[in-house]
Design a protein around this motif. Structure first.
Motif, mmCIF file in Angstrom:
data_model
loop_
_atom_site.group_PDB
_atom_site.id
_atom_site.type_symbol
_atom_site.label_atom_id
_atom_site.label_comp_id
_atom_site.label_asym_id
_atom_site.label_seq_id
_atom_site.Cartn_x
_atom_site.Cartn_y
_atom_site.Cartn_z
ATOM 1 N N ALA A 16 1.443 61.406 5.073
ATOM 2 C CA ALA A 16 0.276 60.639 4.636
ATOM 3 C C ALA A 16 -1.029 61.263 5.129
ATOM 4 O O ALA A 16 -2.093 61.008 4.573
ATOM 5 C CB ALA A 16 0.378 59.192 5.126
ATOM 6 N N GLY A 17 -0.950 62.066 6.183
ATOM 7 C CA GLY A 17 -2.130 62.756 6.698
ATOM 8 C C GLY A 17 -3.110 61.877 7.452
ATOM 9 O O GLY A 17 -4.305 62.165 7.471
ATOM 10 N N ILE A 18 -2.614 60.830 8.103
ATOM 11 C CA ILE A 18 -3.515 59.970 8.865
ATOM 12 C C ILE A 18 -3.532 60.366 10.335
ATOM 13 O O ILE A 18 -2.608 61.002 10.830
ATOM 14 C CB ILE A 18 -3.147 58.470 8.742
ATOM 15 N N THR A 19 -4.592 59.971 11.022
ATOM 16 C CA THR A 19 -4.693 60.174 12.466
ATOM 17 C C THR A 19 -3.774 59.178 13.152
ATOM 18 O O THR A 19 -3.771 57.992 12.816
ATOM 19 C CB THR A 19 -6.139 59.941 12.948
ATOM 20 N N GLY B 9 -9.664 54.410 4.129
ATOM 21 C CA GLY B 9 -9.092 55.315 5.120
ATOM 22 C C GLY B 9 -8.238 54.519 6.091
ATOM 23 O O GLY B 9 -8.277 53.290 6.102
ATOM 24 N N ALA B 10 -7.460 55.224 6.884
ATOM 25 C CA ALA B 10 -6.593 54.534 7.839
ATOM 26 C C ALA B 10 -6.254 55.428 9.017
ATOM 27 O O ALA B 10 -6.296 56.659 8.916
ATOM 28 C CB ALA B 10 -5.310 54.075 7.166
ATOM 29 N N GLU B 11 -5.948 54.778 10.112
ATOM 30 C CA GLU B 11 -5.421 55.425 11.305
ATOM 31 C C GLU B 11 -4.187 54.632 11.696
ATOM 32 O O GLU B 11 -4.003 53.497 11.250
ATOM 33 C CB GLU B 11 -6.442 55.385 12.441
ATOM 34 N N GLY B 12 -3.330 55.210 12.520
ATOM 35 C CA GLY B 12 -2.108 54.515 12.870
ATOM 36 C C GLY B 12 -1.669 54.729 14.296
ATOM 37 O O GLY B 12 -2.244 55.515 15.040
ATOM 38 N N GLN B 13 -0.614 54.005 14.636
ATOM 39 C CA GLN B 13 0.028 54.129 15.936
ATOM 40 C C GLN B 13 1.499 53.812 15.733
ATOM 41 O O GLN B 13 1.850 52.886 14.988
ATOM 42 C CB GLN B 13 -0.597 53.160 16.944
ATOM 43 N N LEU B 14 2.372 54.597 16.341
ATOM 44 C CA LEU B 14 3.805 54.376 16.226
ATOM 45 C C LEU B 14 4.302 53.649 17.459
ATOM 46 O O LEU B 14 4.001 54.039 18.583
ATOM 47 C CB LEU B 14 4.545 55.709 16.088
ATOM 48 N N ALA B 15 5.066 52.579 17.234
ATOM 49 C CA ALA B 15 5.589 51.783 18.341
ATOM 50 C C ALA B 15 7.090 51.591 18.164
ATOM 51 O O ALA B 15 7.539 50.957 17.205
ATOM 52 C CB ALA B 15 4.883 50.435 18.395
ATOM 53 N N TYR B 16 7.866 52.136 19.077
ATOM 54 C CA TYR B 16 9.312 51.993 19.047
ATOM 55 C C TYR B 16 9.667 50.531 19.263
ATOM 56 O O TYR B 16 9.166 49.889 20.194
ATOM 57 C CB TYR B 16 9.936 52.875 20.140
ATOM 58 N N ILE B 17 10.508 49.968 18.401
ATOM 59 C CA ILE B 17 10.865 48.550 18.522
ATOM 60 C C ILE B 17 12.370 48.369 18.705
ATOM 61 O O ILE B 17 12.957 47.401 18.241
ATOM 62 C CB ILE B 17 10.342 47.710 17.330
ATOM 63 N N GLY B 18 12.980 49.305 19.394
ATOM 64 C CA GLY B 18 14.399 49.190 19.702
ATOM 65 C C GLY B 18 15.275 49.598 18.533
ATOM 66 O O GLY B 18 14.909 50.438 17.720
ATOM 67 N N GLU B 19 16.441 48.978 18.440
ATOM 68 C CA GLU B 19 17.409 49.316 17.407
ATOM 69 C C GLU B 19 16.863 49.112 16.001
ATOM 70 O O GLU B 19 17.357 49.697 15.050
ATOM 71 C CB GLU B 19 18.677 48.498 17.590
ATOM 72 N N ARG B 20 15.855 48.281 15.858
ATOM 73 C CA ARG B 20 15.292 48.005 14.530
ATOM 74 C C ARG B 20 14.498 49.186 13.991
ATOM 75 O O ARG B 20 14.245 49.258 12.811
ATOM 76 C CB ARG B 20 14.414 46.769 14.596
ATOM 77 N N GLY B 21 14.081 50.095 14.853
ATOM 78 C CA GLY B 21 13.358 51.272 14.393
ATOM 79 C C GLY B 21 12.019 51.460 15.066
ATOM 80 O O GLY B 21 11.854 51.226 16.258
ATOM 81 N N THR B 22 11.043 51.848 14.268
ATOM 82 C CA THR B 22 9.699 52.131 14.760
ATOM 83 C C THR B 22 8.679 51.477 13.841
ATOM 84 O O THR B 22 8.741 51.622 12.625
ATOM 85 C CB THR B 22 9.451 53.650 14.813
ATOM 86 N N LYS C 127 3.783 57.029 0.900
ATOM 87 C CA LYS C 127 3.084 56.497 -0.272
ATOM 88 C C LYS C 127 2.477 55.136 0.037
ATOM 89 O O LYS C 127 1.349 54.846 -0.369
ATOM 90 C CB LYS C 127 4.037 56.395 -1.462
ATOM 91 N N GLU C 128 3.203 54.293 0.768
ATOM 92 C CA GLU C 128 2.684 52.977 1.147
ATOM 93 C C GLU C 128 1.499 53.120 2.098
ATOM 94 O O GLU C 128 0.513 52.387 1.988
ATOM 95 C CB GLU C 128 3.784 52.129 1.772
ATOM 96 N N ILE C 129 1.581 54.065 3.019
ATOM 97 C CA ILE C 129 0.468 54.333 3.936
ATOM 98 C C ILE C 129 -0.743 54.811 3.145
ATOM 99 O O ILE C 129 -1.873 54.373 3.377
ATOM 100 C CB ILE C 129 0.874 55.366 5.012
ATOM 101 N N GLY C 130 -0.509 55.708 2.193
ATOM 102 C CA GLY C 130 -1.589 56.212 1.349
ATOM 103 C C GLY C 130 -2.252 55.104 0.542
ATOM 104 O O GLY C 130 -3.483 55.067 0.412
ATOM 105 N N ALA C 131 -1.458 54.178 0.019
ATOM 106 C CA ALA C 131 -2.011 53.047 -0.737
ATOM 107 C C ALA C 131 -2.846 52.155 0.170
ATOM 108 O O ALA C 131 -3.927 51.694 -0.219
ATOM 109 C CB ALA C 131 -0.880 52.250 -1.384
ATOM 110 N N PHE C 132 -2.375 51.938 1.395
ATOM 111 C CA PHE C 132 -3.137 51.142 2.364
ATOM 112 C C PHE C 132 -4.457 51.841 2.662
ATOM 113 O O PHE C 132 -5.523 51.213 2.654
ATOM 114 C CB PHE C 132 -2.335 50.948 3.656
ATOM 115 N N ALA C 133 -4.396 53.133 2.922
ATOM 116 C CA ALA C 133 -5.611 53.899 3.243
ATOM 117 C C ALA C 133 -6.603 53.842 2.089
ATOM 118 O O ALA C 133 -7.809 53.663 2.304
ATOM 119 C CB ALA C 133 -5.249 55.339 3.580
ATOM 120 N N LYS C 134 -6.118 53.974 0.878
ATOM 121 C CA LYS C 134 -6.989 53.927 -0.295
ATOM 122 C C LYS C 134 -7.660 52.556 -0.423
ATOM 123 O O LYS C 134 -8.850 52.466 -0.723
ATOM 124 C CB LYS C 134 -6.191 54.239 -1.556
ATOM 125 N N ALA C 135 -6.913 51.510 -0.176
ATOM 126 C CA ALA C 135 -7.446 50.150 -0.294
ATOM 127 C C ALA C 135 -8.424 49.792 0.828
ATOM 128 O O ALA C 135 -9.232 48.878 0.669
ATOM 129 C CB ALA C 135 -6.296 49.144 -0.306
#
Length: 111
Positions: free
Chosen positions: A78-81, A36-49, A25-33
């Motif tokens: 969210a359906g983003i690339t 549109g939006a695209e993303g990238q996932l980056a592992y940041i250790g024990e803290r998550g991604t 939902k937060e990604i969708g709100a960002f994309a709407k504002a």
């Protein structure tokens, strides 16, 4: 030493699903504002991604998911690339302003 892994319980799975839905939902709100939006996932250790988001208008931001799996579910919902790397044409979409340049310079200058 043996690596410990979290046991997937129905309760944990439900909690992860709720987290992914909230992030989606937060990604969708960002994309709407940002047109549109695209993303990238980056592992940041024990803290998550980290889910790095870049809008079509050059705006950018990020969110943090507790695990890579939760982040992956969120971007799928969210359906983003999603890009493998943060480089090339994808990175070139990011618009930076005076605040970012001043902040980056301050870090380089010890500020």
């Amino acid at each position: 030493m043996a690596e410990t892994q979290a046991v997937e319980t129905p309760r944990r799975a439900a909690k992860d699903e709720r987290r992914a839905t909230k992030l989606a939902k937060e990604i969708g709100a960002f994309a709407k504002a940002h047109g549109g939006a695209e993303g990238q996932l980056a592992y940041i250790g024990e803290r998550g991604t980290r889910i790095v988001l870049v809008g079509e208008d050059g705006g950018w931001g990020d969110l943090v998911a507790s695990t890579y799996e939760v982040a992956q579910k969120a971007v799928e919902q969210a359906g983003i690339t999603v890009h493998e790397d943060f480089d090339g044409e994808f990175a070139a979409k990011v618009e930076t302003g005076p605040y970012e340049w001043k902040r980056m310079a301050g870090i380089q200058l010890g500020g």
